[in-house]
Design an enzyme around this catalytic site. Structure first.
Site, PDB file in Angstrom:
ATOM      1  N   SER A   1       1.047  -3.980  12.650  1.00 43.07           N
ATOM      2  CA  SER A   1       2.314  -4.518  11.909  1.00 43.07           C
ATOM      3  C   SER A   1       2.884  -5.484  13.156  1.00 43.07           C
ATOM      4  CB  SER A   1       3.083  -3.306  11.707  1.00 43.07           C
ATOM      5  OG  SER A   1       3.902  -3.801  10.457  1.00 43.07           O
ATOM      6  N   ALA A   2       4.016  -5.405  13.319  1.00 38.21           N
ATOM      7  CA  ALA A   2       4.889  -6.333  14.104  1.00 38.21           C
ATOM      8  C   ALA A   2       4.035  -6.734  15.321  1.00 38.21           C
ATOM      9  CB  ALA A   2       6.295  -6.003  14.341  1.00 38.21           C
TER      10      ALA A   2
ATOM     11  N   HIS B   1       0.464  -5.834   6.429  1.00 31.46           N
ATOM     12  CA  HIS B   1       0.677  -5.079   5.285  1.00 31.46           C
ATOM     13  C   HIS B   1       0.542  -6.040   3.889  1.00 31.46           C
ATOM     14  CE1 HIS B   1       3.041  -1.949   7.246  1.00 31.46           C
ATOM     15  NE2 HIS B   1       3.416  -2.956   7.922  1.00 31.46           N
TER      16      HIS B   1
ATOM     17  N   GLU C   1      -3.387  -3.033   3.934  1.00 34.18           N
ATOM     18  CA  GLU C   1      -2.965  -2.075   4.608  1.00 34.18           C
ATOM     19  C   GLU C   1      -4.499  -1.330   4.874  1.00 34.18           C
ATOM     20  OE1 GLU C   1       0.079  -0.017   2.965  1.00 34.18           O
ATOM     21  OE2 GLU C   1       1.664  -1.186   3.973  1.00 34.18           O
TER      22      GLU C   1
ATOM     23  N   GLY D   1       7.368  -2.206  13.441  1.00 34.13           N
ATOM     24  CA  GLY D   1       9.006  -2.252  13.120  1.00 34.13           C
ATOM     25  C   GLY D   1       9.379  -3.497  12.691  1.00 34.13           C
TER      26      GLY D   1
END
Lengths: 239, 239
Positions: B117-118, B154, B189, B85
């Site tokens: 991700s985060a 990403h 990714e 997020g």
């Protein structure tokens, strides 16, 4: 107050700042010297040379803020130009050199302010809508507050069919609005905001801008639109 | 130490986390309960439900960290999963709930850590290579430090012919290296890093990763590469 807030310094098919020559002349008025703040990029001499060349046709003399005590350079100049690059690096330097207060005071008492990209970001109340990577940690995200709303420069629309899983720009700005109740103007490349006291207008190429507000659908803004009501905004963060 | 650091949770053509089922089972080992940290998104219940469904085939029970005192939920679980997020929102919440110390202590004493991700960003020493917008101001950019180098999830290559004037990802990471002397692994990714004590490997789809170091050309890393030497990094910031 006289502001020219450019989304970016180069429009496709033009040299640096070339697309904005006419409005730069108009906003700079009878200013002879411009203090250029190059701190968003690493090479201050090189960046100042580029901007000196780019502003020569406009008829002003450019002085790099790094060539002396930055606050003194800004205080002695007729106008200030804050260039683009990395906003986190720029804001860190603005605080380190005491430029936040100096620029704010001069601009509120009439000195023309030109910003491009990161220099446009910092004209809002905070840097919370920058696109840049947080490569250094500034003491605060609070910025100059020359307008009471947020700006997102280099605004890009979602590309249909893009398979990249990272957030789109629109999604990022909607996440900003989840945490903060302050409008954001997404300035497409080649556009700008111009403020003359209580008058705010959108200028530049036809693509225009996109306005994001909490609890409202995003709205398209055409070039030439009078955005003066946005100057009545009361910014609210962490709500 | 057992880490699985995913670039992102959805690979093209797969459901959430589906591309990583086998490695998730392997890293989770005999863990029965996973504390899910949903704070990078605004809707914690909805996010926890998505991850609960996505991890059902892996055979673990998921508990949202927001359903109790977050530090207690993490302390009671067998493993922790920090979801993606907005990284600024996530880091702000990790500090607010005292999770930085709790997660670090548990993971350094053997609890499996899954990040996406985060959640992968914060496994590095700082969040300085996140792609996210700074929508809130965390007390510090320092993060968990479960690996001594930086990660950029990403990771996307420069698109030839792109006319957008914003910085490319590579340009952003080179600007990071102008200010900091710490390597960055750009995880494309569908890829991930897996750490088992002193062993670090790159896994996932064939696209692999890209390694950025100061004073060196960026280097391509193939899936399956042994990256253990990176664990000997001494991170240096603001140099």
């Amino acid at each position: 107050m006289r502001l020219l807030l450019l989304s970016n310094s180069i429009a496709p098919g033009y040299g640096p700042l070339e697309h904005a020559h006419a409005v730069l002349r108009d906003v700079l008025g009878d200013a002879r010297t411009v203090a250029f703040v190059p701190f968003a990029l690493a090479d201050h001499d090189d960046y100042t040379k580029t901007v000196t060349d780019a502003l020569r046709p406009v008829g002003v003399e450019v002085v790099g803020a790094h060539t002396g005590e930055p606050a003194d350079v800004v205080n002695r100049a007729d106008a200030v130009f804050v260039g683009g690059g990395n906003t986190f690096r720029l804001v860190t330097a603005l605080y380190r050199h005491g430029l936040v207060e100096v620029i704010r005071r001069r601009v509120y008492t009439g000195m023309p302010y030109i910003g491009s990209s990161a220099g446009t970001n910092v004209a809002g109340p905070t840097m919370r809508t920058t696109n840049d990577m947080p490569i250094v940690q500034p003491p605060s995200f609070d910025t100059l507050g020359l307008v009471p709303f947020q700006i997102n420069p280099h605004y890009v629309d979602t590309i249909p069919g893009d398979t990249h899983m990272g957030e789109t720009r629109e999604r990022r700005l909607l996440e900003f609005l989840e945490e903060n109740d302050t409008p954001v103007v997404g300035l497409r490349e080649g556009t700008w905001l111009r403020r003359h006291d209580d008058l705010l207008t959108l200028g530049g190429i036809e693509a225009g801008a996109r306005l994001f507000r909490r609890d409202a659908d995003p709205a398209e803004l055409s070039t030439g639109t009078d955005l003066s009501p946005l100057l009545q905004t009361t910014p609210r963060f962490d709500v």
